[in-house]
Scaffold this active site. Structure first.
Site, PDB file in Angstrom:
ATOM      1  N   HIS A 168       0.813  -1.222   0.000  1.00  0.00           N
ATOM      2  CA  HIS A 168       0.000   0.000   0.000  1.00  0.00           C
ATOM      3  C   HIS A 168       0.848   1.275   0.000  1.00  0.00           C
ATOM      4  CE1 HIS A 168       0.301  -0.191   4.562  1.00  0.00           C
ATOM      5  NE2 HIS A 168       0.407   1.111   4.371  1.00  0.00           N
ATOM      6  N   SER A 181       4.985   2.561   8.073  1.00  0.00           N
ATOM      7  CA  SER A 181       4.543   1.428   7.264  1.00  0.00           C
ATOM      8  C   SER A 181       5.662   0.919   6.368  1.00  0.00           C
ATOM      9  CB  SER A 181       3.356   1.861   6.395  1.00  0.00           C
ATOM     10  OG  SER A 181       2.771   0.763   5.768  1.00  0.00           O
ATOM     11  N   ASP A 226       0.019  -7.644   1.367  1.00  0.00           N
ATOM     12  CA  ASP A 226       0.417  -6.251   1.535  1.00  0.00           C
ATOM     13  C   ASP A 226       1.940  -6.110   1.535  1.00  0.00           C
ATOM     14  OD1 ASP A 226       0.041  -3.535   1.722  1.00  0.00           O
ATOM     15  OD2 ASP A 226      -0.135  -3.521   3.917  1.00  0.00           O
TER      16      ASP A 226
END
Length: 342
Positions: free
Chosen positions: A147, A284, A177
């Site tokens: 993402h 992230s 992911d």
């Protein structure tokens, strides 16, 4: 009771047929062939009628080099690379990088692993995305979250020394992911040692390294709060987690609720490691590290008190972060390296 004695240098043994064998003598130099091993310094042991096979070959050489390398400080993977010609990757070794006496020392873990974590900046049609990544090979392979780079037209990474380089997306796996980036022409980068998430326990000390809000090489620490948490994230490029200013917001679901915005209709769910180490937008794709200095997870989502927020300025860590287990990452590396774009 008597005991037999023999003078030093006497070498006698029985011939297999029972006849005395002549005294042992070294062969004449003219009789030695270069492909033969040199003669033993002493005659065979009394009572043995056979010559002992001499070990040798590449396996022995590799074992010897590995033992020497380990003795001087964990260089086994490097020695193996030199002998086989393979690039050093994080999956070659899970050797702890923090000395036993310093296990759990956050300062030592940070010093050892910070050079292996980068800031990732992706240019998107709708803005930009800032996240983190973990170097997994010395030649510039970097693991991050899908993402972070989903829909990116260009990607740049910045290492801990401030150097900015262009990277390309090699492969993606939206179902986990995960994404793999590569800096072409890179060499000598410090790969992070990938540990295993199979033995992780609730209460274990962990350290997180990433670039929250673009603050490169930020270090936080905490513990593993829970295991096997079901976290659902978006796989839709249009829901790539960008707020009004292009900042990453991590849209995801947990416990039947949505956080940091709509996840869209296309989602994937994975089992995550939960931690109370502070994570914020930009962490992230960064590293979650155990007390021995091995990566055990890739940070991927956080719960925010500003749930459903329209801007990341309303979000902040409250000690509920989630990471993809490193065993999932290692199992997916071959697929990512092959260029999968699922």
């Amino acid at each position: 009771m008597t005991e037999s004695t023999r003078r030093t240098g006497d070498h006698e043994y029985e011939h297999p047929q029972g006849t005395p064998a002549p005294p042992y003598a070294a062969p004449h130099a003219a009789d030695v062939h270069p492909e033969w091993p040199p003669p033993p310094a002493h005659a065979p042991t009394a009572g043995t009628g056979r010559r002992r096979k001499r070990p040798g070959g590449p396996v022995t050489l590799l074992a010897a080099v590995a033992l020497v390398a380990a003795a001087v400080g964990g260089g086994t993977a490097y020695a193996f690379q030199q002998l086989t010609g393979h690039d050093t990757t994080a999956t070659d070794t899970a050797t702890p990088v923090v000395a036993a006496g310093k296990k759990g020392d956050v300062a030592n873990i940070a010093a050892a692993l910070t050079p292996s974590v980068v800031e990732v900046n992706a240019t998107l049609a709708s803005g930009s995305s800032t996240g983190s990544g973990v170097i997994v090979s010395s030649e510039g392979e970097i693991v991050t979250n899908n993402h972070v780079v989903s829909g990116a037209s260009s990607v740049k990474v910045r290492t801990s020394d401030g150097t900015s380089r262009t990277a390309r997306v090699v492969g993606t796996d939206s179902s986990k992911d995960l994404a793999l980036l590569r800096i072409d022409g890179a060499s000598g980068l410090k790969a992070a040692p990938l540990g295993t998430s199979a033995g992780v326990q609730v209460g274990d000390t962990v350290v997180a390294i990433g670039s929250p809000e673009g603050l490169t090489s930020t270090v936080t620490s905490g513990i593993v709060s829970a295991l096997d948490r079901d976290v659902t994230v978006s796989t839709d490029e249009s829901q790539s987690g960008q707020g009004q200013n292009g900042d990453e917001q991590w849209p995801f679901q947990f416990g039947g609720r949505e956080f940091n915005g709509d996840t869209g209709s296309s989602t994937t769910t994975y089992k995550a490691i939960q931690t109370d180490a502070s994570l914020n937008p930009g962490n992230s794709g960064g590293a979650l590290i155990d007390a021995s200095g091995r990566v055990i997870g890739i940070n991927s989502a956080m719960y925010s008190s500003g749930s459903q927020a329209s801007s990341s300025t309303d979000a902040g860590s409250i000690g509920l972060g989630f990471a993809i287990p490193v065993d999932t990452v290692k199992a997916d590396l071959a697929k990512l390296r092959a260029g999968s774009t699922s």
